[in-house]
Design an enzyme around this catalytic site. Sequence first.
Site, short mmCIF file in Angstrom:
data_model
loop_
_atom_site.label_atom_id
_atom_site.label_comp_id
_atom_site.label_asym_id
_atom_site.label_seq_id
_atom_site.Cartn_x
_atom_site.Cartn_y
_atom_site.Cartn_z
N GLU A 114 0.83 -1.20 0.00
CA GLU A 114 0.00 0.00 0.00
C GLU A 114 0.87 1.26 0.00
O GLU A 114 0.55 2.25 -0.67
CB GLU A 114 -0.92 -0.01 1.21
CG GLU A 114 -1.95 -1.12 1.19
CD GLU A 114 -2.87 -1.09 2.40
OE1 GLU A 114 -3.99 -0.59 2.26
OE2 GLU A 114 -2.44 -1.57 3.49
N GLU A 134 -3.43 -9.99 3.90
CA GLU A 134 -4.31 -9.61 5.01
C GLU A 134 -5.39 -10.66 5.29
O GLU A 134 -5.71 -10.93 6.46
CB GLU A 134 -4.96 -8.25 4.72
CG GLU A 134 -4.03 -7.07 4.91
CD GLU A 134 -3.21 -6.74 3.69
OE1 GLU A 134 -2.50 -5.73 3.70
OE2 GLU A 134 -3.26 -7.53 2.72
#
Length: 256
Positions: A114, A134
């Site tokens: 990210e 995740e």
Amino acid sequence: MAGRVLSERRGATLVLTLDNPARGNALDGDMLAALATAADDVAGDRDLRAVVLTAGGERAFCTGADIGAWGSLDPVAFGRQWIGDGHRLFDRLAALPVPLIGALNGATFGGGLELAAVCDVRIAAPHALFALPETGLGVTAGWSGLQRLGRLVPQALLREMALTGARLTAARLEAVGFLNAVAEDPLAHALAIAQRCAGLAPRAVEATRLVLNAAAGEGREAAIDGLAGMMVAMTEDSRAGREAFAAKRPPRFTGD
């Protein structure tokens, strides 16, 4: 700089180095705070022309958010503080007035990916791997990564990464355009790009970055306001208005 982020000025380029290689340069609260301080410093430095973001060691650029920093948080604190702090930081990095160049020297996972997505230009080492792990931890990517990556890589590839946790090679991500280059020395390559940026008109580069971000859906409102503000502030009417205010008299505008 405190918080395991090193800062080094090289001419008109600032090199920021995530410096916690023993933990894969994972992001914790101190590191987020240090990056936020760096963003403030960049925004206030009119002589700076580019920022290069890299990491210590050769194994990892950033393996994501340090689970030790968020694993014990209750749901409210996790959402309001941890996710909120990361969002605000990444939005600030995306809005820097100078190009942000990522030198990805190793594994780039989760929050690290990210973070890489915020960069304008990305150079990776050949051995670097990229992943969104995740869902294997029972959480979701929380720092706008899926949205930014959705604008940078094909949907089929993003879904493979996000839904399966697949680790993809630098070569594969270069092939789809997420990486600008794969280089044995990503930092040297990134610094060369920063040097090219340093030779360009700084305000033109800043305005161009604003327009590019707005076109990609990044900070569109701020970009419009910023560009309009810079344009109007250069006019004679703007100067006349400020002088009239200071002199406590009506302004005399000429349309110049």
